[in-house]
Design a protein around this motif. Sequence first.
Motif, PDB file in Angstrom:
ATOM      1  N   UNK A 190      -0.153   2.671   0.202  1.00 35.65           N
ATOM      2  CA  UNK A 190      -0.927   2.173  -0.940  1.00 35.65           C
ATOM      3  C   UNK A 190      -2.409   2.461  -0.711  1.00 35.65           C
ATOM      4  N   UNK A 191      -3.282   1.682  -1.334  1.00 31.18           N
ATOM      5  CA  UNK A 191      -4.712   2.008  -1.335  1.00 31.18           C
ATOM      6  C   UNK A 191      -5.464   1.565  -0.082  1.00 31.18           C
ATOM      7  N   UNK A 192      -4.816   0.912   0.837  1.00 26.19           N
ATOM      8  CA  UNK A 192      -5.523   0.389   2.010  1.00 26.19           C
ATOM      9  C   UNK A 192      -6.095   1.512   2.860  1.00 26.19           C
ATOM     10  N   UNK A 211      -0.247   8.717  -1.607  1.00 28.02           N
ATOM     11  CA  UNK A 211      -0.376   7.389  -2.194  1.00 28.02           C
ATOM     12  C   UNK A 211       0.597   7.223  -3.345  1.00 28.02           C
ATOM     13  N   UNK A 212       1.358   6.150  -3.287  1.00 27.68           N
ATOM     14  CA  UNK A 212       2.287   5.838  -4.360  1.00 27.68           C
ATOM     15  C   UNK A 212       2.577   4.342  -4.298  1.00 27.68           C
ATOM     16  N   UNK A 213       3.572   3.910  -5.040  1.00 27.54           N
ATOM     17  CA  UNK A 213       3.910   2.488  -5.038  1.00 27.54           C
ATOM     18  C   UNK A 213       5.239   2.282  -4.312  1.00 27.54           C
ATOM     19  N   UNK A 240      -2.396   0.718  -5.814  1.00 24.43           N
ATOM     20  CA  UNK A 240      -1.831   2.060  -5.953  1.00 24.43           C
ATOM     21  C   UNK A 240      -1.190   2.316  -7.313  1.00 24.43           C
ATOM     22  N   UNK A 241      -1.155   1.312  -8.202  1.00 17.99           N
ATOM     23  CA  UNK A 241      -0.411   1.464  -9.457  1.00 17.99           C
ATOM     24  C   UNK A 241      -1.284   1.882 -10.639  1.00 17.99           C
ATOM     25  N   UNK A 257      -8.083   3.420  -6.930  1.00 22.19           N
ATOM     26  CA  UNK A 257      -7.675   2.830  -5.654  1.00 22.19           C
ATOM     27  C   UNK A 257      -8.882   2.537  -4.768  1.00 22.19           C
ATOM     28  N   UNK A 258      -8.955   1.331  -4.246  1.00 17.60           N
ATOM     29  CA  UNK A 258     -10.035   0.924  -3.344  1.00 17.60           C
ATOM     30  C   UNK A 258      -9.486  -0.143  -2.412  1.00 17.60           C
ATOM     31  N   UNK A 259      -9.311   0.227  -1.161  1.00 20.28           N
ATOM     32  CA  UNK A 259      -8.701  -0.668  -0.188  1.00 20.28           C
ATOM     33  C   UNK A 259      -9.471  -1.920   0.113  1.00 20.28           C
ATOM     34  N   UNK A 260     -10.707  -2.028  -0.389  1.00 16.46           N
ATOM     35  CA  UNK A 260     -11.467  -3.280  -0.225  1.00 16.46           C
ATOM     36  C   UNK A 260     -11.098  -4.304  -1.293  1.00 16.46           C
TER      37      UNK A 260
END
Length: 507
Positions: free
Chosen positions: A74-76, A102-104, A214-215, A238-241
């Motif tokens: 995911x986005x992390x 990256x996907x779900x 990620x969606x 996507x932004x892991x923060x």
Amino acid sequence: MALLKKRGIFMDLKNMINGTDIRGIVAKYEDKDINLSEKEVEFIAKGFGLWITEKCDEIARNENRKVKVAVGYDARHTGPKFSEIIRKTLVEMEIDVYDCGMSITPSLFMATIFEDYKADGAMMITASHLPSYYNGIKFFTKNGGLQKTDVNKFLEMAEKREKNLFKKEKGVETLKNLADDYASYICELIKNKIGKGDKPLKNLRIVIDAGNGAAGFFAKKVIEVLGGDTTGSQFLNPDGNFPNHIPNPEEKEAIESIKKAVLDNNADFGIIFDADGDRSAFIDKNGREINRNNLIALLSEILLKEHSGGIIVTDSITSAGLKEFIENCGGIHHRFQRGYKNVINESIRLNNEGKYSPLAIETSGHAAFKENYFLDDGAYMAARLLVQLVESREKGIEFTDVLNELPEPVEEIEIRIPIKDKDFRACGEKIVENFREYAEKKEDWSLESPNYEGVRVNVGQKSWFLIRLSLHEPLLCVNIEAEKEGMGNDILEELKDYLKKYEKMEI
């Protein structure tokens, strides 16, 4: 020394199993130390590689191929690096690898189903809705998510076989665009169910909130491809923060954010996803929140119209009104244990016994349909509701109006009480059992039966409360629903008075 170090990783990881996946801390945060680093990820990859090879090597060789594993994230921020480590480890173990980027989470399971993939196993790097300093890994075969016993087994396999894991012949790594393939699958699903050409969402405005997970692709690659307008959609990048709100459809802040976006943009529907897309919640055009009991009711009504008499399996904290609603729709409400894998396994068990159960769902938004491999899939659930939206509009009605018939409690209270004991589970189980004996003696209380988790007590006609242990944390959880104003607080105060006699309870 090496053996001690290895055993330390093994034991630490066993303690990090979260139901059926592994989650840990990847960045130091306040008093929390990192416990899921690159070495732990490599250890996990070795274990899964051994386990999936043992399961599938003979089948693969009979088909003149290698064992195949799909890997995504995911986005992390740690996702790409963890994916690289996993892929490299598996390739060294003579396993062919699909790099899905990256996907779900649901798409990683579908990599075991799609004809162009047919992976033997899949590893999804995600910590679901948890804060940004966490990450983790979920595991799949074509039979669904792994059981906790499977995860324990492959960790033990890695612990016992430190040497001779890597082979002279390597696997092959192939880059795949799984997110696009999965989006196409959802588009075809919606088009086929509606049967109105390639643009069935034309003239509908659908707001998407991906919570910077990620969606976000769902807006452009599903809604817009099908002719819908996504004006007002937010946090798609996507932004892991996760800078805007926690990517959790259960959180009030997240729901209020998508509700405002729907109303401000005069949208027909709103969809909010968690970070890895296996859960979602919804907002209708009037700002009605479709989550928790409302979501279960709406999905039940849709499925029971198609096949009356079905058993809807839910977790333990659903409302008394929901049971009444499901029965009025011609169904049977089977309230079971918390934990999405628990409700899924129970629904599968019922079907295996010849008892039709179309849905296993938690109030958290984890929903698995029999018709969809009993897969937790927030995007599939969204697709199902979009189909209902289109069909109801053609009939001049709002399909969410049926929720007006769902009885609502006057008060809802949920609290979590810390258990200050090293062996919190044994301590908590004793408290719950003692409380059961106490509740049985109360004249105005009656114990719910059957009941599969904690102690659920009915008070009056439509009021109830549940005391149970948290699945993973040192907490005693209390849920209360009351039919009269002030009654919920009265119940809570009585429970607190009872629990104060236990010095390990932090009241």
